[in-house]
Every structure is written in C-alpha cells, then in structure tokens.
Enzyme design. Structure first.
Site, PDB file in Angstrom:
ATOM      1  N   HIS A 178       8.563  36.840 -16.952  1.00  0.00           N
ATOM      2  CA  HIS A 178       7.971  37.989 -16.278  1.00  0.00           C
ATOM      3  C   HIS A 178       6.711  38.368 -17.059  1.00  0.00           C
ATOM      4  O   HIS A 178       6.767  38.549 -18.282  1.00  0.00           O
ATOM      5  CB  HIS A 178       8.929  39.186 -16.306  1.00  0.00           C
ATOM      6  CG  HIS A 178      10.059  39.088 -15.333  1.00  0.00           C
ATOM      7  ND1 HIS A 178      10.929  38.035 -15.285  1.00  0.00           N
ATOM      8  CD2 HIS A 178      10.472  39.955 -14.359  1.00  0.00           C
ATOM      9  CE1 HIS A 178      11.829  38.249 -14.329  1.00  0.00           C
ATOM     10  NE2 HIS A 178      11.575  39.405 -13.753  1.00  0.00           N
ATOM     11  N   GLU A 200       3.790  42.380 -14.566  1.00  0.00           N
ATOM     12  CA  GLU A 200       4.466  43.283 -13.610  1.00  0.00           C
ATOM     13  C   GLU A 200       3.993  44.696 -13.943  1.00  0.00           C
ATOM     14  O   GLU A 200       3.351  45.352 -13.127  1.00  0.00           O
ATOM     15  CB  GLU A 200       5.988  43.153 -13.758  1.00  0.00           C
ATOM     16  CG  GLU A 200       6.779  44.072 -12.818  1.00  0.00           C
ATOM     17  CD  GLU A 200       8.299  44.000 -13.058  1.00  0.00           C
ATOM     18  OE1 GLU A 200       8.728  43.541 -14.133  1.00  0.00           O
ATOM     19  OE2 GLU A 200       9.053  44.450 -12.151  1.00  0.00           O
ATOM     20  N   ASP A 213      13.705  39.860  -6.079  1.00  0.00           N
ATOM     21  CA  ASP A 213      13.894  40.420  -7.422  1.00  0.00           C
ATOM     22  C   ASP A 213      15.315  40.974  -7.601  1.00  0.00           C
ATOM     23  O   ASP A 213      16.187  40.286  -8.130  1.00  0.00           O
ATOM     24  CB  ASP A 213      12.826  41.492  -7.700  1.00  0.00           C
ATOM     25  CG  ASP A 213      12.507  41.663  -9.176  1.00  0.00           C
ATOM     26  OD1 ASP A 213      13.063  40.924  -9.993  1.00  0.00           O
ATOM     27  OD2 ASP A 213      11.683  42.550  -9.502  1.00  0.00           O
ATOM     28  N   ASP A 214      15.546  42.217  -7.177  1.00  0.00           N
ATOM     29  CA  ASP A 214      16.863  42.867  -7.313  1.00  0.00           C
ATOM     30  C   ASP A 214      17.190  43.536  -5.976  1.00  0.00           C
ATOM     31  O   ASP A 214      17.101  44.765  -5.838  1.00  0.00           O
ATOM     32  CB  ASP A 214      16.805  43.925  -8.432  1.00  0.00           C
ATOM     33  CG  ASP A 214      16.432  43.312  -9.762  1.00  0.00           C
ATOM     34  OD1 ASP A 214      17.297  42.687 -10.389  1.00  0.00           O
ATOM     35  OD2 ASP A 214      15.261  43.441 -10.165  1.00  0.00           O
ATOM     36  N   HIS A 258      12.754  34.079  -7.387  1.00  0.00           N
ATOM     37  CA  HIS A 258      12.791  35.230  -8.287  1.00  0.00           C
ATOM     38  C   HIS A 258      13.883  36.176  -7.824  1.00  0.00           C
ATOM     39  O   HIS A 258      13.654  37.045  -6.976  1.00  0.00           O
ATOM     40  CB  HIS A 258      11.425  35.918  -8.315  1.00  0.00           C
ATOM     41  CG  HIS A 258      11.291  36.999  -9.350  1.00  0.00           C
ATOM     42  ND1 HIS A 258      10.088  37.322  -9.937  1.00  0.00           N
ATOM     43  CD2 HIS A 258      12.206  37.837  -9.910  1.00  0.00           C
ATOM     44  CE1 HIS A 258      10.267  38.315 -10.793  1.00  0.00           C
ATOM     45  NE2 HIS A 258      11.558  38.662 -10.786  1.00  0.00           N
ATOM     46  N   HIS A 266      17.331  38.151  -9.587  1.00  0.00           N
ATOM     47  CA  HIS A 266      18.286  38.424 -10.685  1.00  0.00           C
ATOM     48  C   HIS A 266      19.642  38.602 -10.016  1.00  0.00           C
ATOM     49  O   HIS A 266      19.816  39.556  -9.236  1.00  0.00           O
ATOM     50  CB  HIS A 266      17.897  39.695 -11.432  1.00  0.00           C
ATOM     51  CG  HIS A 266      16.512  39.640 -12.009  1.00  0.00           C
ATOM     52  ND1 HIS A 266      16.272  39.307 -13.326  1.00  0.00           N
ATOM     53  CD2 HIS A 266      15.287  39.854 -11.449  1.00  0.00           C
ATOM     54  CE1 HIS A 266      14.962  39.326 -13.559  1.00  0.00           C
ATOM     55  NE2 HIS A 266      14.352  39.655 -12.430  1.00  0.00           N
TER      56      HIS A 266
HETATM   57  N1  ADE Z   1      15.407  42.559 -14.765  1.00  0.00           N
HETATM   58  C1  ADE Z   1      15.807  42.688 -13.499  1.00  0.00           C
HETATM   59  N2  ADE Z   1      14.766  42.936 -12.699  1.00  0.00           N
HETATM   60  C2  ADE Z   1      13.661  42.970 -13.479  1.00  0.00           C
HETATM   61  C3  ADE Z   1      12.290  43.181 -13.240  1.00  0.00           C
HETATM   62  N3  ADE Z   1      11.787  43.414 -12.031  1.00  0.00           N
HETATM   63  N4  ADE Z   1      11.447  43.148 -14.299  1.00  0.00           N
HETATM   64  C4  ADE Z   1      11.919  42.921 -15.514  1.00  0.00           C
HETATM   65  N5  ADE Z   1      13.209  42.715 -15.790  1.00  0.00           N
HETATM   66  C5  ADE Z   1      14.073  42.739 -14.774  1.00  0.00           C
HETATM   67 ZN    ZN Z   2      12.418  40.111 -11.954  1.00  0.00          ZN
END
Ligand code: ADE
Ligand code: ZN
Length: 339
Positions: free
Chosen positions: A197, A200, A278-279, A17, A19
């Site tokens: 997703h 969340e 994630d990011d 996971h 991005h």
């Molecule tokens: N795009 C990038 N990170 C995300 C996240 N945590 N949830 C939804 N969309 C995303």
């Molecule tokens: Zn994500």
C-alpha cells in the site's frame, strides 16, 4: 442494448486488492461472536453499520482490528472466505488475489496455521464450487516493527508454496516502506511477489520507496502518485499495476465525492489501473459496486470499463497462458454484450 449494471456484473474480472478480514459482514461477526463467546461492542447489525462512518484510515483500522477478534477457528476463516467468494462470483469475478494479516491473529494468541489453513480451504471451495482461482498474499502490518514482520515470515515457511507474495498494509503515515526493506528482500529471496500500500494517505515519496526499496510488482492504491508528474510518467512507462479502490477512497475521505475520483484520469494517462473493493463489508460495496458506482460517477465508457477488467488480469500473478485466456474471455464478452 444492455444496462450498465448487467454489463458490469457479467464482465469477467479479477480482484487484486481485497483484505479478507475486511469482508467480515456484521451478520457473520455476530454469529461468530456468539459461537466463540467474544464480546462485540454493538447490540445490533444496524448499530454496527452505523458505526462505519470514518474520517480517515486510522478511524477505520481501529474498528477493523476489533472486528477480527471474532475469528477464532479454521472454520471461521473458511466461512469468511466462503462468503467472499460467493459475492465475487455474483459480480463476475473469476480470479482473486486476497490479502490476509497474520499479525492481527497471532498477536491475539492464534497459531499462524489457524488463519491460513481456513483460508486455503475456502480458496479450494471456491475453485470447486465456482471455478474461481485465487492466490494468497500475506501482509505485514506496518505499524508494528520489523522484528514482528520477520517472525511472521518465519512462521510462514511451511506454507511458502501456497503463498504468492507479501504485502504491506495498516497505518501508512509515519510508516514508510523503507522500514520493511530487509523483510521484503528476504521475501524476494524466497521467490515471493511483493506489493505494498502506498500513496493512499501517504505522500508520493512512499510510492518511490515501494518501487526503489521494496521492488514491488504492484502498488496498492497509488492515488497520491498523481501529485508528482515524473512519478506518474514512470508508473506509465513501467506499466506498473495500481490496485485502486474507489469506494474505500470515498469512505476513508481520500476523496469527498466519487465524481472527484482519479480513476478516469489514471486511465487517460495510460496507467494500469484496476478497480477493487479493499474492505467491502466496511466500505459499502463489493467489486461489482466499485465498477458500477465509479463508472456512473465518472461516465466511464464501455471501452474504459473493459480496460479495467483486462488490467485486472494482466496485473495479476497468474501465468501468461491463464492471463491470455482471461483477456480473450473479456474480449469475447465485450463482443457480444453491447451497452
Ligand atoms: N488494511 C485493511 N484495509 C486497509 C487499507 N485500505 N489501507 C491500509 N491498510 C488496510
Ligand atoms: Zn487495502
């Protein structure tokens, strides 16, 4: 005996996971902004980092989409991927299944080919340099309409042999998985894997829809599934992999303290949880930091940490032989590295 950090960074693992646009560090953002003459609404790297204080998912997404504007050429996407894989390698990562958001780029006028060609080159570089394997997952932005997702699937046709699957991301609340039922069905008919997703910020109903309407192979996040006992039992029974992202959950206020993170509960219940970043450029840590800080906050045992690494391979889209090779490498590492 070995310290926890050393053990975690050495443990072979996959990231499921991530991005890739969310791995854009402020330093690269400035360099690309300058090179491509794209204005950034910040003066310094410190100012950028200070702006990364989010109260929810949408807060973050507004800044994240703005950051992506500096990505203009294939070389930019390649550089982005190069930086990510370097960090993954330092964290013991040997495989990654990375998301990209084509509409973020095509909606500002870039051809579909620019992002994907650059990323594919970065993925080949990672294999050549580090032996890291990877797969690409193309996400649809759920705040956009179904028509846009179909245009994206059409644009991807020349690349379908190099795309492992489709995903669903962006603003969850108000955009249920069922909005994308038809495009996911079309993706399935092309032989693509499916992830989404769900849970969340959105309710357990969205997790049900991801399972029953989109027929997903994995749930991204899935935290709120725990609010529904029947759903939780079903996820355990079906051995559904959850790609959980603890530091993301903390930064986006899904939880308020890592000590409250459900990762241990998920493992105790027998859920196939994995640990991911994630990011990472926005949330303060790559995959190794996610393992480490979660293990420290929740007091995860060595066996639980090893289980997370194994789940990352068994939940991947690698073939059975590769999965078994990686799981054996995890066992071999655990056998000779005591905590
Ligand atoms: N795009 C990038 N990170 C995300 C996240 N945590 N949830 C939804 N969309 C995303
Ligand atoms: Zn994500």
């Amino acid at each position: 005996m070995q310290d926890l950090e050393h053990f975690i960074r050495g443990l072979p693992k996959a990231e499921l996971h991530l991005h890739i646009e969310g791995s854009l560090e402020p330093e690269l953002m400035f360099a690309l902004g300058q090179r491509n003459k794209v204005d950034i609404p910040f003066k310094t790297v410190e100012e950028v980092r200070a702006a990364y204080a989010f109260s929810n998912l949408q807060d973050f997404l507004d800044i994240y989409y703005q950051g992506a504007n500096v990505l203009q050429t294939e070389q930019d996407f390649q550089a982005l991927a190069n930086d990510y894989f370097k960090r993954l390698h330092a964290d013991g990562g040997v495989h990654a299944e990375i998301f990209f958001d084509p509409e973020t780029h095509t909606d500002r006028g870039l051809p579909f080919s620019v992002a994907i060609e650059g990323l594919l080159q970065g993925m080949r570089d990672a294999e050549a340099e580090y032996g890291i394997t990877s797969k690409l997952i193309m996400c649809f932005l759920r705040h956009l309409d179904e028509e846009s997702s179909f245009r994206t699937l059409k644009a991807a046709e020349p690349y379908l042999d190099r795309i492992a699957g489709v995903g669903l991301d962006s603003s969850e609340k108000g955009h249920p998985p069922s909005k994308f039922a038809r495009v996911f069905k079309a993706a399935k008919s092309h032989g693509l894997k499916r992830v989404a997703h769900a849970g969340e910020e959105g309710p357990p109903e969205y997790v049900y829809e991801a399972l029953d309407v989109l027929h997903v192979d994995r749930i991204d996040h899935g935290n709120r599934a725990l609010e529904d006992a029947a759903l939780t039992q079903r996820l355990v029974r079906e051995e559904m992999t959850l790609t959980v992202c603890p530091l993301s959950n903390l930064k986006l206020c899904v939880i308020h303290d890592l000590k409250d993170h459900p990762m241990k509960r998920m493992l105790d219940l027998g859920m196939k949880a994995t640990c991911n970043s994630d990011d990472p450029a926005y949330f303060g840590g790559y995959v190794g930091d996610n393992y480490l800080r979660t293990a420290e906050a929740l007091g995860l045992s060595r066996a639980e940490i090893v289980q997370l690494a194994k789940n990352s391979f068994t939940g991947s889209f690698l073939d059975a032989a590769a999965i078994s090779k990686h799981v054996m490498a995890v066992d071999a590492f655990a056998a000779v590295n005591q905590l």
